[in-house]
Design a protein around this motif. Structure first.
Motif, PDB file in Angstrom:
ATOM      1  N   THR A   1       0.525   5.682  -0.251  1.00  0.00           N
ATOM      2  CA  THR A   1      -0.272   6.950  -0.126  1.00  0.00           C
ATOM      3  C   THR A   1       0.355   7.915  -0.986  1.00  0.00           C
ATOM      4  O   THR A   1       1.480   8.266  -0.817  1.00  0.00           O
TER       5      THR A   1
ATOM      6  N   THR B   1      -8.940   1.160   3.163  1.00  0.00           N
ATOM      7  CA  THR B   1      -7.437   1.088   3.425  1.00  0.00           C
ATOM      8  C   THR B   1      -6.769  -0.089   3.861  1.00  0.00           C
ATOM      9  O   THR B   1      -5.787  -0.446   4.037  1.00  0.00           O
TER      10      THR B   1
ATOM     11  N   THR C   1      -5.992  -3.863   3.159  1.00  0.00           N
ATOM     12  CA  THR C   1      -5.705  -4.537   2.006  1.00  0.00           C
ATOM     13  C   THR C   1      -6.108  -5.856   2.049  1.00  0.00           C
ATOM     14  O   THR C   1      -6.302  -6.527   1.030  1.00  0.00           O
TER      15      THR C   1
ATOM     16  N   GLN D   1       0.958  -1.122   0.200  1.00  0.00           N
ATOM     17  CA  GLN D   1       0.039  -0.033   0.126  1.00  0.00           C
ATOM     18  C   GLN D   1       0.847   1.135  -0.031  1.00  0.00           C
ATOM     19  O   GLN D   1       1.835   1.338   0.777  1.00  0.00           O
TER      20      GLN D   1
END
Length: 328
Positions: free
Chosen positions: A213, A299, A301, A211
């Motif tokens: 951002t 958010t 995963t 992940q």
């Protein structure tokens, strides 16, 4: 019969009194975020003050008094806005928060003496749908791209024959024997040797989500000016005096423009007519300034849906050669 000069002078005074209104440049108002006949969503969870933006064209240096009228006909006086310069956003703030609004037909009244020009009295009608803003969660789908390579096995066998030739020998045999002579032929001996010439390793794909951002600056799209100006007031305000809606003498009424006519004072009738006008516009899609549904990305995963996209590469041929030895 009066002298001709006095008739001419009276005509000149009459033209001076009313001719300037007929030839003066008209002052118009336009809605920007809330436009006449529009339908809009308001987030009832917001405590922000309700505001609206107008633009003006052809007006004198002055200010406009702005009044917000609720579906029941009650009035709230909002902050004033400048009439100049042309086509510049002018925001007015009303003494009510978004969470105090409710669904129905609302109106904004724009009242001004327009400096030394003609007074104006415009009405902007619109429909509000008020409710909590919904949140929709978006769960991404991650696709793993994998390539498989087919394997074709080809076995090649080579045969090698080894022949053993025995040297002749002399054998003395008795002249007479009780048993006949027996010929013995040994069995064929085959030796097979296997040689490994290659090893193929099969790979198994696994998916791991990393992940990241990324921050992006939000951008806003400025609304465009409505194609037609606001219509004349059909509501007579009580909080401010609207010179454009005042009754005039029979002589001057002939020269007053459409926007200067007095409208009926029947409040119930006005509210019913306003609701009827907006009912015809309810087919319009709900627009800004508030968005009815916001979308957020999950958010976690572990919730992501994973799929595999597989493609096939050209086949690889592996030839294995073995040697077979035959002894004779």
């Amino acid at each position: 019969m009066p002298p001709l000069s006095s008739v001419t002078g009276a005509a000149a005074l009459l033209f001076a009194a009313f001719g300037s209104q007929a030839w003066a440049k008209t002052c118009y108002s336009y809605g920007m975020d809330y436009q006449n006949g529009g339908s809009y969503f308001i987030n009832s969870l917001s405590t922000d003050a309700w505001t609206f933006v107008s633009q003006f064209e052809g007006c004198q240096t002055d200010v406009a008094n702005n009044i917000l009228v609720d579906p029941n006909g009650d009035e709230l006086q909002c902050t004033n806005t400048n009439l100049t310069p042309n086509d510049v956003d002018q925001m007015s703030t009303c003494p009510i928060n978004k969470n105090a609004l409710y669904s129905g037909a609302w109106s904004v009244l724009i009242i001004s003496n327009n400096g030394n020009g003609d007074p104006i009295a415009y009405e902007r009608d619109f429909s509000l749908t008020v409710g909590p803003q919904a949140t929709s969660t978006y769960t991404p789908t991650v696709t793993l791209s994998a390539t498989t390579t087919p394997l074709v096995n080809v076995t090649s066998t080579t045969t090698q024959t080894d022949t053993t030739v025995l040297a002749p020998v002399t054998i003395t045999s008795p002249s007479k024997t009780l048993k006949p002579t027996t010929t013995v032929t040994p069995s064929r001996v085959t030796n097979t040797k296997t040689v490994i010439i290659g090893t193929i390793t099969s790979h198994k794909y696994t998916l791991s989500i990393l992940q990241a951002t990324k921050t992006k600056t939000a951008t806003c799209k400025t609304p465009t000016q409505q194609p037609t100006p606001d219509p004349t007031c059909k509501i007579t305000p009580t909080l401010v005096k609207a010179a454009a809606l005042e009754t005039t003498t029979a002589a001057s009424a002939k020269f007053r423009r459409v926007v200067d006519r007095r409208v009926p004072a029947d409040r119930v009738q006005r509210i019913a007519e306003r609701k009827a006008r907006l009912a015809a516009a309810r087919a319009l899609e709900k627009r800004a300034p508030d968005v009815a549904t916001t979308t957020v990305t999950d958010t976690n995963t572990a919730d992501y849906v994973t799929t595999t996209s597989t493609s096939t590469a050209p086949a690889i041929t592996l030839t294995v050669t073995s040697l077979r030895v035959v002894q004779v």
